[in-house]
Design an enzyme around this catalytic site. Structure first.
Site, short mmCIF file in Angstrom:
data_model
loop_
_atom_site.label_atom_id
_atom_site.label_comp_id
_atom_site.label_asym_id
_atom_site.label_seq_id
_atom_site.Cartn_x
_atom_site.Cartn_y
_atom_site.Cartn_z
N SER B 45 0.88 -1.16 0.00
CA SER B 45 0.00 0.00 0.00
C SER B 45 0.92 1.22 0.00
O SER B 45 1.76 1.36 0.89
CB SER B 45 -0.90 -0.02 1.23
OG SER B 45 -1.89 0.97 1.11
N GLU B 46 0.78 2.07 -1.00
CA GLU B 46 1.83 3.07 -1.23
C GLU B 46 1.91 4.16 -0.17
O GLU B 46 2.84 4.95 -0.17
CB GLU B 46 1.70 3.67 -2.64
CG GLU B 46 0.46 4.49 -2.92
CD GLU B 46 -0.66 3.65 -3.52
OE1 GLU B 46 -0.64 2.41 -3.36
OE2 GLU B 46 -1.55 4.24 -4.16
N ASN B 47 0.95 4.20 0.74
CA ASN B 47 1.09 5.14 1.86
C ASN B 47 2.11 4.64 2.88
O ASN B 47 2.40 5.36 3.85
CB ASN B 47 -0.26 5.41 2.53
CG ASN B 47 -0.93 4.15 3.02
OD1 ASN B 47 -0.91 3.12 2.35
ND2 ASN B 47 -1.51 4.20 4.21
#
Lengths: 233, 219
Positions: B45-47
């Site tokens: 998840s790119e966060n």
């Protein structure tokens, strides 16, 4: 040692002026500096340029500053979920620069690492590339993107110590450590402030050298934007 | 013709054991539900998370633990958390094996448009431009035609681009298609009961199809 500990958000942001450029940590409503945002709204400082991945929701986060028309320009990667934002954008009251999320993070990083610019393939061949220098390395095109220049970086950490060292918790880390490194003045609000020496040096995410002011925040709401759950069996 | 879950199920068969995978919002998110038994993947998840788990049980939500869609989630054993710059570092340096995302349009040379419709409120590209510019393997999950009945597989995208020359494979309710290196869509598989002619009519871009195109197989 210089005393970095301030009494609270009001003191921490007391010298932020109209027209300043601020970096604000957080992803969505996760890991945002709630206390400093409240203090900025109270202070009423205006014409701000805000660098933040998102712009909050109507009644929380940066949305509170938008309600008071304190923001002149937003630099973000995604700005949905905010009706007042949309209204100000369409009426021309608010300027918005949308940039790829990785470019946003890396432009913060470049600033904190003392590098004037970075090269990234994100946006090559799209409208994001307009007016930007393109360089080819090893057969692939990259855009030159400049490091941000922010007057203040305002971040939220889980724990901090009186020397300014910070530890973040879970995915509320997000943009906070890279922004903490990038402000001319960095303000950190933390859920728990301890004496220097109480945090394990091996566990520090942001060394205190990057943090100029620190305080223990109060009354964290930590609002959840999309509450998704499953039920047992 | 497949429903959204059918598209997700077919894409899940492209995932190999040990893959690090980034799933976009929409149909791609459903892919997580159909990863075959015995295949271990780590979802990014790119966060700032590798090893994303399912939604938490009611009452166990943690405001500090969300995915890139801002949904409350959990971590799995072996997961790790990092900042946003590092997250896009692993994307740019191609440590993520597979990216699956939705699209409004894909062109026959692999351009993708999925972030902006002129005249409508623009919300932003999020991490999509970074992902498509760097990922070594991208699968697009989308409907073959839009709500107006127009093909989304085009000679050239009409909407503002997210990335150029980057899409390798498309899975729709009608078909699995590869984007050929020299341009054009190559029909690889048909959805059950869908004819090559039907797919041809729904594809405005150049379509290459053998005489005998197999139907998709589901386990």
């Amino acid at each position: 040692m210089i005393n970095k500990v301030v009494s609270g958000a009001d003191e921490a942001i007391s010298d932020i002026e109209n027209g300043n450029t601020l970096m604000l940590g957080g992803f969505g409503l996760c890991g945002i500096p709630e206390n400093c945002i409240t203090a900025l709204v109270k202070k009423g400082v205006k014409d701000l340029t805000c660098i933040s991945n998102n712009a909050g929701v109507d009644d929380f986060g940066i949305g509170l500053m938008l309600q008071k028309r304190q923001v002149k320009k937003m630099i973000s990667s995604y700005v949905g979920e905010n009706a007042e934002f949309e209204r100000q954008l369409l009426s021309g009251e608010l300027e918005v620069e949308l940039i790829p999320q990785g470019t946003l993070a890396t432009r913060c990083m470049a600033s904190g690492y003392g590098m004037p610019a970075i090269f990234t393939p994100a946006g090559v061949g799209t409208e994001v590339a307009e007016g930007k220098e393109v360089r080819n390395f090893n057969g692939k095109d990259y855009l030159m993107e400049y490091a941000f220049d922010a007057d203040f970086a305002i971040v939220k950490a889980w724990k901090g110590d009186t020397a300014g060292n910070l530890i973040f918790r879970s995915t509320s880390r997000n943009f906070n450590p890279v922004m903490a490194m990038a402000g001319k003045i960095t303000i950190a609000e933390v859920e728990e402030l301890v004496e220097a020496g109480e945090l394990d040096p091996d566990h520090i995410h942001t060394p205190g050298v990057f943090v100029h002011r620190i305080f223990q925040g109060a009354n964290y709401e930590k609002r959840i934007e999309q509450r998704t759950v499953r039920t047992k069996n | 013709m497949l429903d959204k879950d059918g598209i997700a199920k077919r894409i899940a068969r492209e995932i190999k054991d040990g893959f690090y995978v980034n799933l976009g919002i929409g149909i791609p998110t459903l892919v997580a539900n159909y990863i075959p038994a015995g295949i271990n993947v780590e979802l990014q998840s790119e966060n700032g998370l590798l090893g994303m788990g399912p939604f938490p049980f009611e009452g166990e939500e943690d405001a500090d633990l969300i995915n890139a869609g801002k949904q409350t989630i959990t971590t799995l054993p072996g997961s790790s958390i990092f900042d946003s710059a590092l997250s896009f570092g692993m994307i740019r340096s191609q440590k993520i094996d597979l990216t699956i995302l939705g699209a409004m349009e894909v062109s026959e040379n692999g351009d993708i448009a999925n972030w902006k419709i002129p005249g409508k409120m623009v919300k932003g590209m999020g991490g999509a431009m970074d992902l498509v510019a760097s990922a070594k393997n991208i699968i697009v999950a989308m409907q073959h035609v839009n709500k107006a009945g127009e093909s989304k597989l085009l000679p050239k995208c009409t909407l503002p681009l997210t990335g150029v020359n980057c899409i390798k494979k498309i899975v729709t309710e009608l078909a699995v298609l590869d984007v050929l290196p020299g341009g054009g869509f190559k029909l690889i598989e048909r959805a059950p009961g869908v004819s090559v002619d039907y797919i041809r009519q729904a594809t405005t871009g150049k379509l290459f199809a053998d005489d005998d195109v197999p139907e998709m197989i589901f386990d």
